[in-house]
Design a protein around this motif. Sequence first.
Motif, mmCIF file in Angstrom:
data_model
loop_
_atom_site.group_PDB
_atom_site.id
_atom_site.type_symbol
_atom_site.label_atom_id
_atom_site.label_comp_id
_atom_site.label_asym_id
_atom_site.label_seq_id
_atom_site.Cartn_x
_atom_site.Cartn_y
_atom_site.Cartn_z
ATOM 1 N N UNK A 139 0.843 -1.206 0.000
ATOM 2 C CA UNK A 139 0.000 0.000 0.000
ATOM 3 C C UNK A 139 0.875 1.253 0.000
ATOM 4 N N UNK A 140 0.228 2.361 -0.401
ATOM 5 C CA UNK A 140 0.910 3.653 -0.397
ATOM 6 C C UNK A 140 0.512 4.461 0.830
ATOM 7 N N UNK A 141 1.453 5.162 1.384
ATOM 8 C CA UNK A 141 1.115 6.011 2.528
ATOM 9 C C UNK A 141 2.115 7.141 2.683
ATOM 10 N N UNK A 142 1.888 7.902 3.748
ATOM 11 C CA UNK A 142 2.801 9.018 4.034
ATOM 12 C C UNK A 142 3.269 8.858 5.467
ATOM 13 N N UNK A 143 4.572 8.846 5.629
ATOM 14 C CA UNK A 143 5.130 8.796 6.978
ATOM 15 C C UNK A 143 6.207 9.862 7.076
ATOM 16 N N UNK A 144 6.071 10.653 8.105
ATOM 17 C CA UNK A 144 7.046 11.728 8.339
ATOM 18 C C UNK A 144 7.298 12.546 7.073
#
Lengths: 156, 868
Positions: A139-144
């Motif tokens: 999956x795609x996500x945003x972290x920091x």
Amino acid sequence: MSTKGQVLSYDFLTASVIFVLLAVLVFSFYRYTVFKNSEIEKINEITDISFTLSEIWLKEGTPVFWGTENVLDFGFSNYDRLNQTKLDFLKNIGYDTFKKKNGVGEYEFYMEIVNSSNSKIFSFGVYPEEPEYISKSRRLGILNSSLVFINTLVWQ
Amino acid sequence: MKKGFIFTLDAIIGLTITIAIILSFNFLKTEMEYRNYRYQKATYRAQDIMRVISTLRANEMNSEKINELASQGFLTKDDLEKSVLDLVTSLFYSGNKTLAEDILKDFFSQAAENFCVEVSVLSSSLDSEPIYISCDPSDVEEYAVSSRIETGYDLGKPTKGYMSRAFLNKIRGKMYDHYYYFGGYIGDGNITFNVSLPQNSSVKSVLMEMDAGSTFNLYVNGVYSGTYQPYRTGLEPSSWFVCNLTFPSYCTHFDKKNNTININFTSNSNNYIGGGYIKITYETSELSLPSSLNQSIYYFPGVSGIINLYSSFYSPGQLKFMETYLHFRNNYTTFFTIGNKTLYRTNSTSEQKVKLNNTYLSSQLNYTFYSGKTVPVKLGTEAFQIMVSGFGIGDSILVTDLSGSMKWCSNEPPGEDPHSSYEWTTWVSGGSTYGGWRWVAKSNCDPGYERKIDIAKRANSLFINTIMNTSGNRLGLSDYTGSQTVYNYTRGRWVTMFPDNMAGYLNLTNNSITLHNHNNQMDTWWGTCICCGINKAREMLAQQSNSQRKKSIVLMSDGEANIRCSQQGTGNAKSDAILAGQQACQENITVYTVGYGNEADENTLKQIACNSSYYYNSTNVDNLINIYQQIAEEISKGSFESQTINVTGNVSMQNILYPDSYILVGFEPEINPFDYGEVELTKETSIISNMTDYNSTREYVEGSYYIPPELKVVDAKTISYSSEFWTDKVSVKRGNASSWSTVYNLSSYGEDYLFMGDPFIVHIPSNSIESGAKNYIKIGTGLSPKNYTGGSPYDRVIYKVRLKGSVGYGEVFNNSEDAVYDANQRLINQVSGYVNVSVEDIQVENQTISGIQWLWGPSLLRVIVWEK
């Protein structure tokens, strides 16, 4: 008489051979079918689990900002971004507890977050070593503030 | 042949078995299938892409294109704060489709992986148009879509612009009305008070409206500023411009800060103001005046004469603290009352400086009861040789003896009068000529003496004058005698004259002329039916008076009762008379009796009177007249219930109430402090008789008024001209409310108004007034809770408002100048008509805005994903 017995003997022999061949064929096919079904079932199941787990990383959970003491439903994001604090709670929660509370069942799982260069940023769970069955969800996500990929592996 | 048949049968059986087995293989082949997860994966990827590009800010994205555009200055800091989707959409709508595509290419080089992606947009002004496509979609059979509706964009519309809001920093000027209110009654003597104005004020006009008792000279800061003669009195005040733009000279007498104003009456009587105000209109550039939010102070006006002051104070919130300072010198007993509680009384004649502190006042007064209410206050002088007059509520009947003996001269001994004779005489009455035996004058009385009937008529005349001197009193006449058989020459037969033993009567009236005419025409007749005279008087009072009025009977007789009344039925004339008198007393009628002459039946008359002290005996003319005067004054005093005092006799007028006397109240504030830029204004409605829905009844005047929607009422009061009566009830109703709300009720302090204060202004809670709607008000005055005196048609509502001195963001403009101009104009339009402002007075906050949710749109953004 002898001719008659010979005839019977041929018939019997022929029939027996045909019967045995067919019996072996049927049995083999049955064994294959049962085995194959079991394998498909497992793969479907672990794929479902991997999808379910992949959703957990991207939802908020309940409460929205839960802690280890009050969590009702796991979710590791807030405002559509992965929450590092929540991810860090995983170590406190423990692999077995998390597995039990999220329906992983008899399988094992491994989660890793990698950046766009595929460098690992975070991981949790048991890495699969020669798994019999494995399913991977990415999956795609945003972290920091960065784009990341979340790989969820469920295996046996 | 037979063998061949058997073989054929075997083959058939074998074949059947074989087919059955093959079929069973198919049956056994219930193998499960792998689910198709491709669509699921594509859906997840589409959702993930939409979520990430909607959340990830442009400056968080590792994009060479974005960095390049930023370094070129094409993208601003604000642009970089946008989400990738926001940035791409705004670039697309602003005609930079290639740039939008390049940024997405950068993004999908990292995020698409094994998927093909299309990002497209669909809006009301645009068919679906792709911004970015990574693969040829022509042969795609299965794809996933994630959509999002965005507003703030449209093709050809600016995606950023300028909007402004504005605040009022100061004003060039506004006309502000400062009101100084007199109490319900300020008297009796010259009046002094102080008015403070802001430092930068410039007085433009001064208007006085008041119920002044007589002509007065006005002095402002010691300078003569005109003589004013009231042209209306009572509930209708007079008003005068002291100065205005046309005649500005007296306006210059006002200082910019503290002003002392004197009202000096030019005569010795009616030196009072029965309610009123002075309105000083000045120009100021102050947005609002500094005022305390948690305390207010009421200064008593100074009075030089007789201290007789009726007023009120008001605590806008929960009353927490009170202090009163009284500074006066009075040659008579002074008392001070708040509500119905007399808090201070002294008979000291030296100068007094008395402070009633909060400890004392809080122990005497229920602060909770007084909170949020208009509270009546009275500072007065107790009884001395002052004859009060005012509005009378007395109904009296003079019961006069017209027996034959009243024809006799007053100096003659009982039973004989050489100056009179009993003889056959004729007279005309009601168009007929009668003949009968009557006492007639034979000759003049001895010098210095008069016939008793003439003396009685003079006494009656004096009585009429005294009673009628007090407006509101009424008087009736009951003339008793005895019946007699007389001959009617006109009809040619004997008839009974005065079968009810009454020679005549006059119903209650306040018409002196009618009373005097009737009195002058009285004549003497025959017997003495005292009970008949009393019964007739009782009947008139029962039919024509009411329980709120003070009723009395004054009975005069020169002899003994000699005719009985069936109404009493005791069988004895005297007993009937006594019983009739006692019955009258039981009917709340005060019965006075006057025995005139030596033949008067003192014993009977004493018993007829309600109290033996109400019996008077007279043997001579002067005495009878004095007695009638005394009774008349007593009735007048008893019926007095108003605020005016008329001074008679030797009374010192050297009594002073100093204008530094005050009532200080501290309270829990309920008014919010001013918001930035708010402007305070004072407005007034039309007089109540010009209001819509005006109605005037015995109990009150009523009307409705409208408050413009842009005005926020923070303080309101009604003025009530009550003359010498008391403003005793004010009710209000806001907007569409179904019921009235009582904001002032004097009877809640008690039923005896005489010892209570009287407000000229009654405060109306601001939450009882609705802006942009009709509001209703009722005002009533009275002498007691049940004795109404109506209300003044000149009453009105005066209210303080706050005008909003700011406007919010307006339209979006392509440049900041247009946005600022728009904000300025909107603010000026809002406040014009109330204050004078120019662009320089306005502070404008100008903002560049973009991507405002409500700017344009909506547009549908779609991310379409399929597997390579």
